[in-house]
Design a protein around this motif. Structure first.
Motif, PDB file in Angstrom:
ATOM      1  N   PHE A   1     -13.144   6.726  -6.142  1.00  0.00           N
ATOM      2  CA  PHE A   1     -12.201   5.632  -5.807  1.00  0.00           C
ATOM      3  C   PHE A   1     -12.105   4.863  -7.340  1.00  0.00           C
ATOM      4  CE2 PHE A   1     -10.777   1.415  -4.680  1.00  0.00           C
ATOM      5  CZ  PHE A   1      -9.404   1.476  -4.482  1.00  0.00           C
TER       6      PHE A   1
ATOM      7  N   SER B   1      -5.676 -11.747   2.700  1.00  0.00           N
ATOM      8  CA  SER B   1      -5.653 -10.968   3.855  1.00  0.00           C
ATOM      9  C   SER B   1      -6.443 -11.531   5.064  1.00  0.00           C
ATOM     10  CB  SER B   1      -6.302  -9.438   3.364  1.00  0.00           C
ATOM     11  OG  SER B   1      -5.369  -9.034   2.437  1.00  0.00           O
TER      12      SER B   1
ATOM     13  N   SER C   1      -4.498  -0.475  -7.876  1.00  0.00           N
ATOM     14  CA  SER C   1      -5.868  -1.065  -8.288  1.00  0.00           C
ATOM     15  C   SER C   1      -6.388  -1.721  -7.063  1.00  0.00           C
ATOM     16  CB  SER C   1      -5.635  -2.251  -9.086  1.00  0.00           C
ATOM     17  OG  SER C   1      -6.623  -2.824  -9.532  1.00  0.00           O
ATOM     18  N   ASP C   2      -7.458  -2.395  -6.892  1.00  0.00           N
ATOM     19  CA  ASP C   2      -7.841  -2.994  -5.674  1.00  0.00           C
ATOM     20  C   ASP C   2      -8.276  -4.431  -5.952  1.00  0.00           C
ATOM     21  OD1 ASP C   2      -8.876  -1.966  -2.834  1.00  0.00           O
ATOM     22  OD2 ASP C   2     -10.196  -3.514  -3.347  1.00  0.00           O
TER      23      ASP C   2
ATOM     24  N   TYR D   1     -15.403 -11.676   1.077  1.00  0.00           N
ATOM     25  CA  TYR D   1     -16.122 -10.456   0.911  1.00  0.00           C
ATOM     26  C   TYR D   1     -17.426 -10.931  -0.122  1.00  0.00           C
ATOM     27  CZ  TYR D   1     -12.172  -7.252   1.987  1.00  0.00           C
ATOM     28  OH  TYR D   1     -11.415  -6.870   2.868  1.00  0.00           O
TER      29      TYR D   1
ATOM     30  N   HIS E   1       2.171  -5.728   6.661  1.00  0.00           N
ATOM     31  CA  HIS E   1       0.718  -5.377   6.246  1.00  0.00           C
ATOM     32  C   HIS E   1       0.800  -4.157   5.599  1.00  0.00           C
ATOM     33  CE1 HIS E   1      -3.905  -5.221   6.563  1.00  0.00           C
ATOM     34  NE2 HIS E   1      -3.585  -5.987   5.414  1.00  0.00           N
TER      35      HIS E   1
ATOM     36  N   PRO F   1     -15.356  -1.607   2.439  1.00  0.00           N
ATOM     37  CA  PRO F   1     -16.173  -1.931   1.588  1.00  0.00           C
ATOM     38  C   PRO F   1     -17.648  -2.522   1.717  1.00  0.00           C
ATOM     39  CG  PRO F   1     -14.312  -3.396   1.413  1.00  0.00           C
ATOM     40  CD  PRO F   1     -14.147  -2.285   2.478  1.00  0.00           C
TER      41      PRO F   1
ATOM     42  N   PHE G   1      -3.030 -11.488  -2.451  1.00  0.00           N
ATOM     43  CA  PHE G   1      -3.571 -11.177  -1.076  1.00  0.00           C
ATOM     44  C   PHE G   1      -4.349 -12.000  -0.464  1.00  0.00           C
ATOM     45  CE2 PHE G   1      -1.648  -7.108  -2.821  1.00  0.00           C
ATOM     46  CZ  PHE G   1      -1.118  -6.516  -1.639  1.00  0.00           C
TER      47      PHE G   1
ATOM     48  N   PHE H   1     -17.433   2.224  -0.942  1.00  0.00           N
ATOM     49  CA  PHE H   1     -16.843   2.442   0.351  1.00  0.00           C
ATOM     50  C   PHE H   1     -17.178   3.797   0.876  1.00  0.00           C
ATOM     51  CE2 PHE H   1     -13.918   0.757  -2.899  1.00  0.00           C
ATOM     52  CZ  PHE H   1     -13.341  -0.402  -2.195  1.00  0.00           C
TER      53      PHE H   1
ATOM     54  N   ALA I   1     -16.950  -5.617   4.432  1.00  0.00           N
ATOM     55  CA  ALA I   1     -15.746  -5.878   5.404  1.00  0.00           C
ATOM     56  C   ALA I   1     -16.245  -6.324   6.666  1.00  0.00           C
ATOM     57  CB  ALA I   1     -14.952  -4.579   5.331  1.00  0.00           C
TER      58      ALA I   1
ATOM     59  N   TYR J   1      -2.223  11.481  -3.587  1.00  0.00           N
ATOM     60  CA  TYR J   1      -3.234  10.446  -3.657  1.00  0.00           C
ATOM     61  C   TYR J   1      -4.404  11.465  -3.270  1.00  0.00           C
ATOM     62  CZ  TYR J   1      -6.582   6.691  -2.941  1.00  0.00           C
ATOM     63  OH  TYR J   1      -7.772   6.131  -2.976  1.00  0.00           O
TER      64      TYR J   1
ATOM     65  N   ARG K   1       0.734  -1.253   0.127  1.00  0.00           N
ATOM     66  CA  ARG K   1      -0.014  -0.114   0.087  1.00  0.00           C
ATOM     67  C   ARG K   1       0.920   1.047  -0.191  1.00  0.00           C
ATOM     68  NH1 ARG K   1      -5.861  -0.183   1.103  1.00  0.00           N
ATOM     69  NH2 ARG K   1      -6.230  -2.491   1.075  1.00  0.00           N
ATOM     70  N   GLN K   2       2.033   1.138  -0.681  1.00  0.00           N
ATOM     71  CA  GLN K   2       2.890   2.150  -0.995  1.00  0.00           C
ATOM     72  C   GLN K   2       2.254   3.609  -1.367  1.00  0.00           C
ATOM     73  OE1 GLN K   2       6.136   0.260  -2.528  1.00  0.00           O
ATOM     74  NE2 GLN K   2       5.807   1.294  -4.625  1.00  0.00           N
ATOM     75  N   ALA K   3       1.116   3.361  -2.458  1.00  0.00           N
ATOM     76  CA  ALA K   3       0.701   4.466  -3.207  1.00  0.00           C
ATOM     77  C   ALA K   3      -0.483   4.877  -2.381  1.00  0.00           C
ATOM     78  CB  ALA K   3       0.433   3.894  -4.498  1.00  0.00           C
TER      79      ALA K   3
ATOM     80  N   ARG L   1      -8.103  11.842  -5.218  1.00  0.00           N
ATOM     81  CA  ARG L   1      -9.168  11.539  -4.714  1.00  0.00           C
ATOM     82  C   ARG L   1     -10.558  12.838  -4.481  1.00  0.00           C
ATOM     83  NH1 ARG L   1     -12.235   8.989  -3.777  1.00  0.00           N
ATOM     84  NH2 ARG L   1     -12.438   7.891  -1.824  1.00  0.00           N
TER      85      ARG L   1
HETATM   86  O1  1CP Z   1      -0.077   0.370  -2.378  1.00  0.00           O
HETATM   87  C1  1CP Z   1      -0.857   0.802  -3.106  1.00  0.00           C
HETATM   88  O2  1CP Z   1      -0.364   0.929  -4.448  1.00  0.00           O
HETATM   89  C2  1CP Z   1      -2.447   0.747  -3.034  1.00  0.00           C
HETATM   90  C3  1CP Z   1      -3.162  -0.282  -3.938  1.00  0.00           C
HETATM   91  C4  1CP Z   1      -4.101  -1.053  -3.073  1.00  0.00           C
HETATM   92  C5  1CP Z   1      -3.844  -2.546  -2.975  1.00  0.00           C
HETATM   93  C6  1CP Z   1      -2.631  -3.276  -2.980  1.00  0.00           C
HETATM   94  C7  1CP Z   1      -5.229  -0.877  -2.872  1.00  0.00           C
HETATM   95  C8  1CP Z   1      -5.797   0.540  -3.025  1.00  0.00           C
HETATM   96  N1  1CP Z   1      -5.755  -1.834  -2.364  1.00  0.00           N
HETATM   97  C9  1CP Z   1      -5.050  -2.802  -2.434  1.00  0.00           C
HETATM   98  C10 1CP Z   1      -5.400  -4.356  -2.074  1.00  0.00           C
HETATM   99  C11 1CP Z   1      -6.318  -4.597  -0.987  1.00  0.00           C
HETATM  100  N2  1CP Z   1      -7.696  -3.902  -1.095  1.00  0.00           N
HETATM  101  C12 1CP Z   1      -6.539  -5.596  -0.023  1.00  0.00           C
HETATM  102  C13 1CP Z   1      -5.241  -6.704   0.273  1.00  0.00           C
HETATM  103  C14 1CP Z   1      -4.431  -5.844   1.009  1.00  0.00           C
HETATM  104  C15 1CP Z   1      -4.738  -5.746   2.554  1.00  0.00           C
HETATM  105  O3  1CP Z   1      -4.837  -6.566   3.261  1.00  0.00           O
HETATM  106  O4  1CP Z   1      -4.877  -4.531   3.039  1.00  0.00           O
HETATM  107  C16 1CP Z   1      -7.765  -5.659   0.576  1.00  0.00           C
HETATM  108  C17 1CP Z   1      -7.983  -6.683   1.590  1.00  0.00           C
HETATM  109  C18 1CP Z   1      -8.407  -4.626  -0.072  1.00  0.00           C
HETATM  110  C19 1CP Z   1      -9.943  -4.319   0.224  1.00  0.00           C
HETATM  111  C20 1CP Z   1     -10.007  -2.818   0.509  1.00  0.00           C
HETATM  112  N3  1CP Z   1     -10.286  -1.940  -0.509  1.00  0.00           N
HETATM  113  C21 1CP Z   1     -10.026  -2.384   1.782  1.00  0.00           C
HETATM  114  C22 1CP Z   1      -9.978  -3.025   3.025  1.00  0.00           C
HETATM  115  C23 1CP Z   1     -11.382  -3.162   3.837  1.00  0.00           C
HETATM  116  C24 1CP Z   1     -11.325  -4.035   4.654  1.00  0.00           C
HETATM  117  O5  1CP Z   1     -12.078  -5.241   4.574  1.00  0.00           O
HETATM  118  O6  1CP Z   1     -10.863  -4.074   5.974  1.00  0.00           O
HETATM  119  C25 1CP Z   1     -10.195  -1.020   1.660  1.00  0.00           C
HETATM  120  C26 1CP Z   1     -10.430   0.099   2.548  1.00  0.00           C
HETATM  121  C27 1CP Z   1     -10.241  -0.642  -0.033  1.00  0.00           C
HETATM  122  C28 1CP Z   1     -10.114   0.702  -0.529  1.00  0.00           C
HETATM  123  C29 1CP Z   1      -8.988   1.029  -0.973  1.00  0.00           C
HETATM  124  N4  1CP Z   1      -8.262   0.542  -1.754  1.00  0.00           N
HETATM  125  C30 1CP Z   1      -6.858   0.941  -2.000  1.00  0.00           C
HETATM  126  C31 1CP Z   1      -6.968   2.237  -1.703  1.00  0.00           C
HETATM  127  C32 1CP Z   1      -6.143   3.617  -1.447  1.00  0.00           C
HETATM  128  C33 1CP Z   1      -8.314   2.332  -0.785  1.00  0.00           C
HETATM  129  C34 1CP Z   1      -8.884   3.506  -0.041  1.00  0.00           C
HETATM  130  C35 1CP Z   1      -9.852   4.130  -0.621  1.00  0.00           C
HETATM  131  C36 1CP Z   1     -10.140   5.579  -0.679  1.00  0.00           C
HETATM  132  O7  1CP Z   1     -11.021   5.693   0.458  1.00  0.00           O
HETATM  133  O8  1CP Z   1      -9.551   6.502  -1.309  1.00  0.00           O
END
Ligand code: 1CP
Length: 329
Positions: free
Chosen positions: A28, A191, A58-59, A136, A307, A79, A189, A73, A142, A19, A10-12, A23
């Protein structure tokens, strides 16, 4: 390279001002569906920090979305999906080629990012592992327990197996398309894998991962598997078929290294440390580097977090981590 390569889960994301600016103007899903915006988001950490690899923006939930669920979201609750998966008949609508077509914007984002990133950096693609995606889709939102999803494994095991087997076929095509578009490796992932006991993980979650790993390894692709909270699953993960295992922060690195001598190991700094101070980050980074150095001088090690980065992280702490890894010899 003397030191281990570095990227951060999640570096981005949300902790970066660039970011947040994207947004402020785009939803999103608009962001995820625009290769140019995805590249802009993925490049911000590459420009700020001394990272060795980018990850496509991506997601994991693009797959449930492409399967016809609306994923939203709302606030900070995570989600929510419409039309949770309840009946085996719903699987009849899952058409793999049509789905891969609907998901082609993700490989396009990989291709676009590769063009901007150039060849000297690594590039990762990713997807959710079958169980985490199914969790999911069964639950519909979530949840920290995914109790409905876990119960479904036992009330309707054939339904769960069938759904994850199709998800594996989808992932094979989807991840291969990301590799063809320029990804050097792809990460699955899982997770929510740690919610399952070893018996259920072996019965339900592992076989579809092995199917994906076998198909992609057959094409010389490289895979990493991240299982959150998966300490009790390490002996099983040794059989997953992926070349790399990404470790959660709870597993001492040395212990995992002893249990998985033949795998590339990635991890596993606690992302919460990045909420402490740059000094704490530097000290803990040095400790983990020492553990990695003891593994045949960083052989088959990738430096990462256990993580994803928390949204409230101060970017200065990320800089401290990257600088400390760069100093490693
Ligand atoms: O590092 C990056 O470049 C971010 C890219 C990225 C990745 C690798 C996003 C963007 N999502 C993910 C993977 C992801 N998405 C996972 C696997 C990693 C992990 O365990 O954290 C999971 C479980 C999700 C599902 C998801 N999407 C969640 C978690 C919800 C939960 O069940 O607790 C959330 C909050 C999202 C939305 C999301 N995805 C990414 C971002 C930046 C966001 C936030 C959206 C926003 O409000 O701007």
């Amino acid at each position: 390279m003397e030191r281990p390569p570095l990227w951060l889960m999640r570096q981005a994301g949300r902790y970066l001002p660039g970011y947040q600016n994207i947004r402020a103007k785009h939803s999103f899903w608009e962001l995820c569906h625009s290769p140019a915006l995805c590249t802009q988001a993925a490049m911000e950490p590459m420009e700020r920090f001394a990272l060795d690899a980018a990850i496509v923006f991506s997601d994991i939930l693009v797959i449930p979305q492409a399967l016809g669920m609306q994923v939203s979201f709302e606030g900070h609750q995570g989600p929510k999906m419409t039309k949770p998966l309840k009946e085996v008949a719903q699987l009849h609508a899952w058409n793999v080629p049509k789905l891969l077509e609907a998901l082609s914007f993700v490989p396009e984002a990989v291709r676009h990012l590769r063009g901007v990133l150039g060849e000297e950096y690594g590039l990762l693609g990713f997807a959710g592992a079958p169980w985490t995606l199914l969790a999911y889709m069964f639950e519909g939102h979530a949840d920290k327990n995914f109790a409905v999803a876990r119960a479904m494994l036992h009330t309707q095991p054939e339904f769960a197996h069938k759904a994850m087997d199709i998800l594996a076929d989808i992932l094979i095509g989807y991840l291969e398309a990301q590799c063809e578009a320029g990804a050097d490796a792809v990460q699955l992932f899982d997770s929510w894998g740690g919610l399952l006991n070893a018996e259920d993980y072996a019965r339900f979650a592992l076989p579809p991962i092995q199917k994906v790993a076998k198909a992609l390894t057959g094409k010389n692709r490289r895979l990493l598997l991240f299982v959150r909270d998966g300490q009790h699953l390490l002996p099983l993960l040794a059989q997953c078929g992926c070349q790399g295992i990404s470790l959660d922060w709870r597993i001492p690195f040395q212990q995992a290294a002893a249990q998985l001598p033949n795998h590339c190991l990635q991890g596993n700094l606690d992302p919460a440390l990045l909420l402490a101070s740059p000094e704490v980050v530097r000290e803990e980074t040095r400790k983990l580097l020492a553990a990695m150095r003891a593994r045949n001088h960083y052989s088959h090690c990738i430096f990462n977090l256990g993580h994803g980065i928390f949204p409230q992280t101060n970017p200065e702490c990320v800089s401290a981590l990257c600088e400390e890894v760069a100093l490693a010899a």
